[in-house]
Design a protein around this motif. Sequence first.
Motif, PDB file in Angstrom:
ATOM      1  N   PHE A  99       0.713  -1.088   0.048  1.00  0.00           N
ATOM      2  CA  PHE A  99      -0.016  -0.123   0.018  1.00  0.00           C
ATOM      3  C   PHE A  99       1.041   1.231   0.090  1.00  0.00           C
ATOM      4  CE2 PHE A  99      -1.655   3.435   2.692  1.00  0.00           C
ATOM      5  CZ  PHE A  99      -2.738   3.841   1.880  1.00  0.00           C
ATOM      6  N   LEU A 100       1.720   1.369   1.001  1.00  0.00           N
ATOM      7  CA  LEU A 100       2.508   2.605   0.923  1.00  0.00           C
ATOM      8  C   LEU A 100       3.500   2.634  -0.255  1.00  0.00           C
ATOM      9  CD1 LEU A 100       3.759   2.252   4.658  1.00  0.00           C
ATOM     10  CD2 LEU A 100       1.963   4.008   3.713  1.00  0.00           C
ATOM     11  N   ALA A 101       4.140   1.586  -0.876  1.00  0.00           N
ATOM     12  CA  ALA A 101       4.894   1.869  -2.090  1.00  0.00           C
ATOM     13  C   ALA A 101       4.051   2.250  -3.318  1.00  0.00           C
ATOM     14  CB  ALA A 101       5.415   0.428  -2.372  1.00  0.00           C
ATOM     15  N   ARG A 102       2.641   1.882  -3.400  1.00  0.00           N
ATOM     16  CA  ARG A 102       1.728   2.229  -4.629  1.00  0.00           C
ATOM     17  C   ARG A 102       1.509   3.695  -4.274  1.00  0.00           C
ATOM     18  NH1 ARG A 102      -2.003  -3.102  -5.352  1.00  0.00           N
ATOM     19  NH2 ARG A 102      -0.536  -4.396  -6.601  1.00  0.00           N
ATOM     20  N   PHE A 103       1.022   3.905  -2.758  1.00  0.00           N
ATOM     21  CA  PHE A 103       0.764   5.376  -2.591  1.00  0.00           C
ATOM     22  C   PHE A 103       1.893   6.425  -2.981  1.00  0.00           C
ATOM     23  CE2 PHE A 103       0.181   9.003   0.033  1.00  0.00           C
ATOM     24  CZ  PHE A 103      -1.185   9.227  -0.092  1.00  0.00           C
ATOM     25  N   ALA A 104       3.159   5.950  -2.443  1.00  0.00           N
ATOM     26  CA  ALA A 104       4.260   6.708  -2.901  1.00  0.00           C
ATOM     27  C   ALA A 104       4.548   7.096  -4.496  1.00  0.00           C
ATOM     28  CB  ALA A 104       5.443   6.392  -2.020  1.00  0.00           C
ATOM     29  N   ARG A 105       4.404   6.060  -5.028  1.00  0.00           N
ATOM     30  CA  ARG A 105       4.333   6.023  -6.522  1.00  0.00           C
ATOM     31  C   ARG A 105       3.210   6.541  -7.444  1.00  0.00           C
ATOM     32  NH1 ARG A 105       6.676   0.619  -6.034  1.00  0.00           N
ATOM     33  NH2 ARG A 105       4.874  -0.401  -6.809  1.00  0.00           N
TER      34      ARG A 105
END
Length: 325
Positions: A99-105
Amino acid sequence: MAWAHAEVLIELKLDPKHFPFASRHTPRSPFLPTSRARRLSRGQLALYAGMLLAHQPRTAAFIISAVRDRARLIRFDRAGARVSEEFDYITRPDVLGTFLARFARGRPAERGRDPTAVLAGIQEVEMFRSLWKRFPVGSAKAQGLRRAASGGWAVYKLAVNAPFSQGKGAVARGTPPSRRVYLIGRPASTDYSLIGSGTKVFIAYDVETGDVVTLKDTWRQSQDGTQSEVETYLQLNEGTTGELYIPTLLGGGDVLDEGELQHTSPSSGLPAPRIHSRLVFKEVCRPLEEFANSFELVKVVTWAVVGTYRLFVRRRSPTNISRNS
């Protein structure tokens, strides 16, 4: 809390009896427990999301709500909230990490940011924060701009693509759309409630013309038969003679994102989607609470009653009434 720069909020509860939703630690609880402590916890999440939406030009807010080793992901917008299934972030760190990786990208719009608004540049910020000094001390524009320049609130450059009048008069039906850019800061009026119209009123600076105007940002209802506020102003200006006792609508309309209407996410169980709308008015007024004497208060309220009758407004409150300086 730096609300102007927050992206994802995290709320951690140590006691499962204070967690806003059901969890493995309270297996007999319904999805939305009814105890006072847990209802207050849900209200706390809604308050946080409402504060984030009030401080930033956003379409949605994201919160990670956790208790001990369990967590849920929540997406809030002006129509309500979506809550994920519970997951164990200790044994399944990939769920939270993904979730955090997709949010950041993700693109700003995917992170809940309004793509029609960007942070203003350093020189624009400096100019906007000192803009109030150009106007007479005590005037509505000076006071409004000084409040807009308050610390703790970021300055944004907001683009409005909609029909606008070419002069100082009200916009007419059939006017072709054009693009206006405004600098905004702290709202003159803010609705901190998460659910509903989320109306914010800004004293804004037109980057092209140098005019100081009032900009209303709201999420209007979209049910069948519900007339937009812009349409109401157009009809009034077309069919009413004499003094209207309403502000001069320079332009505005529904907010478009890559050609599509900006609206809350439709979902079963939630109210009808709301549509994001912005209106720009010529007059910069004072709040009703700043009346000079009783006579002025009665006079302004009388004008508001006349204008309300003509507008067929569904909602009346002191924040909807202002007096022209």
